[in-house]
Design a protein around this motif. Structure first.
Motif, mmCIF file in Angstrom:
data_model
loop_
_atom_site.group_PDB
_atom_site.id
_atom_site.type_symbol
_atom_site.label_atom_id
_atom_site.label_comp_id
_atom_site.label_asym_id
_atom_site.label_seq_id
_atom_site.Cartn_x
_atom_site.Cartn_y
_atom_site.Cartn_z
ATOM 1 N N GLU A 133 11.738 -1.757 4.732
ATOM 2 C CA GLU A 133 12.798 -2.657 4.264
ATOM 3 C C GLU A 133 12.241 -3.771 3.375
ATOM 4 O OE1 GLU A 133 12.270 -1.727 7.358
ATOM 5 O OE2 GLU A 133 13.995 -0.435 7.734
ATOM 6 N N SER A 134 11.105 -4.334 3.779
ATOM 7 C CA SER A 134 10.546 -5.422 2.988
ATOM 8 C C SER A 134 9.966 -4.910 1.673
ATOM 9 C CB SER A 134 9.467 -6.171 3.780
ATOM 10 O OG SER A 134 8.379 -5.331 4.095
ATOM 11 N N VAL A 135 9.428 -3.677 1.664
ATOM 12 C CA VAL A 135 8.951 -3.085 0.408
ATOM 13 C C VAL A 135 10.132 -2.903 -0.549
ATOM 14 C CG1 VAL A 135 7.919 -1.053 -0.684
ATOM 15 C CG2 VAL A 135 6.985 -1.922 1.463
ATOM 16 N N GLN A 136 11.240 -2.464 0.003
ATOM 17 C CA GLN A 136 12.435 -2.262 -0.817
ATOM 18 C C GLN A 136 12.901 -3.576 -1.441
ATOM 19 O OE1 GLN A 136 16.118 -0.853 1.182
ATOM 20 N NE2 GLN A 136 15.902 0.952 -0.132
ATOM 21 N N GLN A 137 12.838 -4.639 -0.673
ATOM 22 C CA GLN A 137 13.239 -5.942 -1.195
ATOM 23 C C GLN A 137 12.290 -6.424 -2.282
ATOM 24 O OE1 GLN A 137 13.423 -8.475 2.243
ATOM 25 N NE2 GLN A 137 15.231 -7.455 3.102
ATOM 26 N N PHE A 175 0.835 -1.203 0.000
ATOM 27 C CA PHE A 175 0.000 0.000 0.000
ATOM 28 C C PHE A 175 0.871 1.255 0.000
ATOM 29 C CE2 PHE A 175 -3.816 -2.367 0.498
ATOM 30 C CZ PHE A 175 -3.517 -3.431 1.338
ATOM 31 N N ASP A 176 1.796 1.311 -0.978
ATOM 32 C CA ASP A 176 2.777 2.401 -1.014
ATOM 33 C C ASP A 176 2.112 3.744 -1.286
ATOM 34 O OD1 ASP A 176 4.992 3.935 -1.106
ATOM 35 O OD2 ASP A 176 5.982 2.883 -2.749
ATOM 36 N N ILE A 177 1.562 3.905 -2.480
ATOM 37 C CA ILE A 177 0.779 5.115 -2.771
ATOM 38 C C ILE A 177 -0.686 4.687 -2.797
ATOM 39 C CG2 ILE A 177 0.251 6.912 -4.448
ATOM 40 C CD1 ILE A 177 3.120 6.849 -5.338
ATOM 41 N N ARG A 230 11.826 2.289 -3.704
ATOM 42 C CA ARG A 230 10.544 2.165 -2.992
ATOM 43 C C ARG A 230 10.798 1.847 -1.517
ATOM 44 N NH1 ARG A 230 6.611 0.587 -6.830
ATOM 45 N NH2 ARG A 230 5.124 0.521 -5.108
ATOM 46 N N PRO A 231 9.898 2.216 -0.613
ATOM 47 C CA PRO A 231 8.598 2.825 -0.881
ATOM 48 C C PRO A 231 8.714 4.336 -1.104
ATOM 49 C CG PRO A 231 8.854 2.548 1.474
ATOM 50 C CD PRO A 231 10.073 1.924 0.850
ATOM 51 N N ILE A 232 7.714 4.856 -1.777
ATOM 52 C CA ILE A 232 7.620 6.304 -1.948
ATOM 53 C C ILE A 232 7.174 6.934 -0.629
ATOM 54 C CG2 ILE A 232 6.531 8.166 -3.252
ATOM 55 C CD1 ILE A 232 8.327 6.351 -4.927
ATOM 56 N N VAL A 233 6.213 6.301 0.013
ATOM 57 C CA VAL A 233 5.639 6.800 1.273
ATOM 58 C C VAL A 233 6.154 5.928 2.414
ATOM 59 C CG1 VAL A 233 3.506 7.281 2.539
ATOM 60 C CG2 VAL A 233 3.564 7.555 0.047
ATOM 61 N N PRO A 234 6.722 6.516 3.493
ATOM 62 C CA PRO A 234 7.259 5.724 4.593
ATOM 63 C C PRO A 234 6.170 4.980 5.371
ATOM 64 C CG PRO A 234 7.328 8.060 5.120
ATOM 65 C CD PRO A 234 6.957 7.960 3.675
ATOM 66 N N LEU A 235 6.602 3.961 6.120
ATOM 67 C CA LEU A 235 5.680 3.050 6.804
ATOM 68 C C LEU A 235 4.653 3.757 7.679
ATOM 69 C CD1 LEU A 235 4.803 0.187 7.674
ATOM 70 C CD2 LEU A 235 6.572 0.300 9.449
ATOM 71 N N GLN A 236 5.090 4.648 8.564
ATOM 72 C CA GLN A 236 4.154 5.279 9.496
ATOM 73 C C GLN A 236 3.051 6.037 8.760
ATOM 74 O OE1 GLN A 236 4.129 4.692 12.730
ATOM 75 N NE2 GLN A 236 2.280 5.940 13.011
ATOM 76 N N ILE A 266 -1.243 -2.988 11.373
ATOM 77 C CA ILE A 266 -0.020 -3.406 12.068
ATOM 78 C C ILE A 266 1.069 -3.682 11.034
ATOM 79 C CG2 ILE A 266 -0.632 -5.875 12.077
ATOM 80 C CD1 ILE A 266 0.617 -5.952 14.941
ATOM 81 N N PRO A 267 2.311 -3.332 11.341
ATOM 82 C CA PRO A 267 3.391 -3.599 10.374
ATOM 83 C C PRO A 267 3.967 -5.000 10.543
ATOM 84 C CG PRO A 267 4.255 -2.383 12.240
ATOM 85 C CD PRO A 267 2.784 -2.545 12.503
ATOM 86 N N PHE A 268 4.636 -5.481 9.488
ATOM 87 C CA PHE A 268 5.410 -6.721 9.603
ATOM 88 C C PHE A 268 6.629 -6.589 8.696
ATOM 89 C CE2 PHE A 268 4.777 -9.196 5.673
ATOM 90 C CZ PHE A 268 3.753 -8.478 5.067
ATOM 91 N N SER A 269 7.721 -7.243 9.102
ATOM 92 C CA SER A 269 8.977 -7.103 8.363
ATOM 93 C C SER A 269 9.448 -8.415 7.747
ATOM 94 C CB SER A 269 10.077 -6.563 9.295
ATOM 95 O OG SER A 269 10.230 -7.392 10.437
ATOM 96 N N GLU A 270 8.769 -9.522 8.055
ATOM 97 C CA GLU A 270 9.161 -10.809 7.504
ATOM 98 C C GLU A 270 8.821 -10.887 6.004
ATOM 99 O OE1 GLU A 270 7.222 -10.363 10.105
ATOM 100 O OE2 GLU A 270 8.403 -11.050 11.831
ATOM 101 N N GLU A 271 9.330 -11.926 5.361
ATOM 102 C CA GLU A 271 9.083 -12.101 3.929
ATOM 103 C C GLU A 271 7.597 -12.291 3.646
ATOM 104 O OE1 GLU A 271 11.444 -15.161 2.206
ATOM 105 O OE2 GLU A 271 10.459 -15.044 0.237
ATOM 106 N N THR A 272 6.917 -13.015 4.523
ATOM 107 C CA THR A 272 5.459 -13.181 4.433
ATOM 108 C C THR A 272 4.857 -12.932 5.823
ATOM 109 O OG1 THR A 272 5.243 -15.524 5.063
ATOM 110 C CG2 THR A 272 5.888 -15.039 2.767
ATOM 111 N N PRO A 273 3.557 -12.669 5.905
ATOM 112 C CA PRO A 273 2.924 -12.438 7.205
ATOM 113 C C PRO A 273 2.433 -13.723 7.882
ATOM 114 C CG PRO A 273 1.346 -11.985 5.481
ATOM 115 C CD PRO A 273 2.626 -12.368 4.782
ATOM 116 N N ARG A 274 2.954 -14.882 7.458
ATOM 117 C CA ARG A 274 2.440 -16.146 7.983
ATOM 118 C C ARG A 274 2.486 -16.221 9.506
ATOM 119 N NH1 ARG A 274 3.793 -21.021 9.916
ATOM 120 N NH2 ARG A 274 2.382 -22.761 9.368
#
Length: 480
Positions: free
Chosen positions: A375-379, A346-348, A385-391, A407-415
């Motif tokens: 970080e995960s968006v960048q990967q 959900f960047d832009i 990317r991202p254009i818009v920061p997480l917060q 809620i944020p998550f940084s893992e490869e998937t939200p499993r």
């Protein structure tokens, strides 16, 4: 929601008292004793006890009448006059004892002392009162007993049996250490301290539930409602999961009469066809209105409607931790709500996102969005990317009317997050098969569903970025 509590007839039975308030300024300590001297500047008289319950019902627009024992004295005359002024019909039994009075001395909205004027009610008076009132309960849809342990309800069992014989619901605000007299009632509403006095102390909600169900069985109740102050309310019904309702944050000036407001609002709503859970929700809001006032007070139908409207306005919540979100999810599920989970970058934020999230929200009652960290968006999307920061992305998503929790998550998937939160429905957009969705196994193991939604054509953050880049390049070429 347009509230209407006027259709059913409600009878309030209980201990009536006259509340008097003397208030003024305090600027010195008495030379006679270490107590403040109050220069009385205002003298106010209000209805208390069961009369305040009736007054709360009247303020809510309910069709209410009041039955009580009072004295044939000046205070009793004042009680009658105040009720007549509110157009509340009364069924008074005049006893030999004086009308109960409570005199409170206040300064700067703080109560300094209370003086009670009362005498025990004779048993024969209570019996005679119960005999008379048992003959009229059949004329009402609900009878609400307000017990202040002053004697008017000594023979309450006789009146409960009359209600049951007539098919009339009976709600009770109890008092004292003997609850057998309430056997057979539809609902009783002790506070947590009163409940523990009868059922014993408990360590957690599981033990509370066990003790509550035991009390329900021993008293043959249909419902037991425990009010728990800042911890909210807990409703127990035989063979059903308990229903826990959190309290609302509120500035508290005076809790006098708050219990009257709760039982009155629950009774008014339930008697008029609202569910018991809705009735508790209304009562929670009404109690918040009353504790913000000084002295024995009421919540009007207009105030309740306004607060209800405000509470229904969307306020999405960015959860600070997965532990806190887990508690919110569990509470929602205990209330019978279906929790939906989806995730993305959900960047832009664009209308394609909004349409997708609105469709996802329709799969249940509460929508969680897990958002990829920067970080995960960048990967996933590349170094630009991202254009818009997480917060900022989370705050934008939380402002959408269809979104409840972010809620944020940084893992490869939200499993791992999905397996921890245990949502009822897992939603993903795109050309996937359900078994390909991360976390699907955890959802299925808990009896949940996995839904695949189509993305809206013509909407893409990448395309938006490319168009912006093209536009900037064209502007630069024109300048050159």
């Amino acid at each position: 929601m347009k509230l209407d509590f006027s259709k059913a007839k409600i009878l309030v039975i209980g201990d009536v008292m006259l509340d008097q308030y003397w208030s003024g300024s305090t600027q010195r300590i008495s030379p006679e004793a270490p107590v403040p001297v109050v220069k009385v500047q205002d003298d106010e008289t209000r209805l208390g006890g069961a009369a305040n319950v009736a007054l709360n019902l009247k303020a809510l627009g309910a069709n209410v009448e009041l039955a009580a024992v009072i004295g044939d004295d000046e205070a009793g005359i004042l009680v009658k006059q105040l009720l007549d002024k509110q157009n509340i019909m009364t069924h008074f039994h005049f006893g030999e004892q004086p009308t109960i009075r409570k005199l409170r001395i206040l300064s700067r909205h703080q109560q300094l002392i209370r003086m009670d004027f009362e005498e025990p009610l004779l048993a024969k008076t209570a019996e005679s009162f119960a005999d008379n009132i048992s003959n009229i309960v059949k004329n009402f849809d609900l009878v609400l007993f307000s017990d202040y342990a002053k004697g008017s309800l000594t023979a309450i069992q006789k009146m409960i049996q009359a209600c049951n014989s007539a098919g009339v619901q009976s709600f009770i605000d109890p008092k004292g250490d003997c609850y057998q007299k309430y056997s057979g009632a539809t609902l009783i509403k002790p506070n947590q301290s009163e409940f523990c006095q009868i059922a014993g102390q408990f360590q957690d909600t599981a033990e509370l539930t066990t003790k509550a169900q035991e009390l329900i069985q021993s008293l043959q109740l249909k419902h037991l409602l425990v009010t728990r102050s800042e911890e909210g309310m807990a409703l127990f019904t035989p063979e059903q999961e308990p229903y826990f309702l959190a309290t609302q944050a509120q500035d508290v000036y005076d809790v006098t009469g708050a219990g009257d407001t709760v039982i009155a609002t629950i009774g008014a709503a339930y008697a008029n066809g609202y569910s018991l859970k809705d009735a508790l929700h209304f009562a929670n809001i009404a109690a918040g209105i009353v504790v913000a006032k000084v002295g024995t007070a009421t919540a009007s139908l207009a105030e309740l409607s306004d607060k209800l409207h405000l509470s229904q306005r969307h306020q999405g919540y960015v959860a600070p931790s997965k532990q806190e979100l887990k508690e919110l999810v569990q509470q929602a599920q205990q209330q019978g709500k279906k929790v939906v989970f989806t995730n993305g970058c959900f960047d832009i934020l664009h209308s394609g996102h909004v349409r997708y999230l609105d469709e996802a929200a329709k799969q249940g009652d509460k929508l969680i969005i897990a958002v990829n960290s920067d970080e995960s968006v960048q990967q996933l999307k590349g170094p630009t990317r991202p254009i818009v920061p997480l917060q900022s992305r989370m705050e934008l998503l939380a402002s959408l009317s269809c979104v409840d929790w972010v809620i944020p998550f940084s893992e490869e998937t939200p499993r791992d997050l999905i397996c921890y939160l245990e949502p009822n429905v897992l939603v993903k957009g795109g050309d996937y098969q359900p078994h390909e969705i991360a976390g699907c196994d955890c959802v299925w193991d808990k009896g949940g569903k996995v839904e695949i939604l189509s993305f809206w054509d013509g909407f893409s953050t990448t395309q938006i970025v490319e168009r912006i880049q093209t536009s900037i390049a064209e502007e630069q070429n024109d300048e050159n």
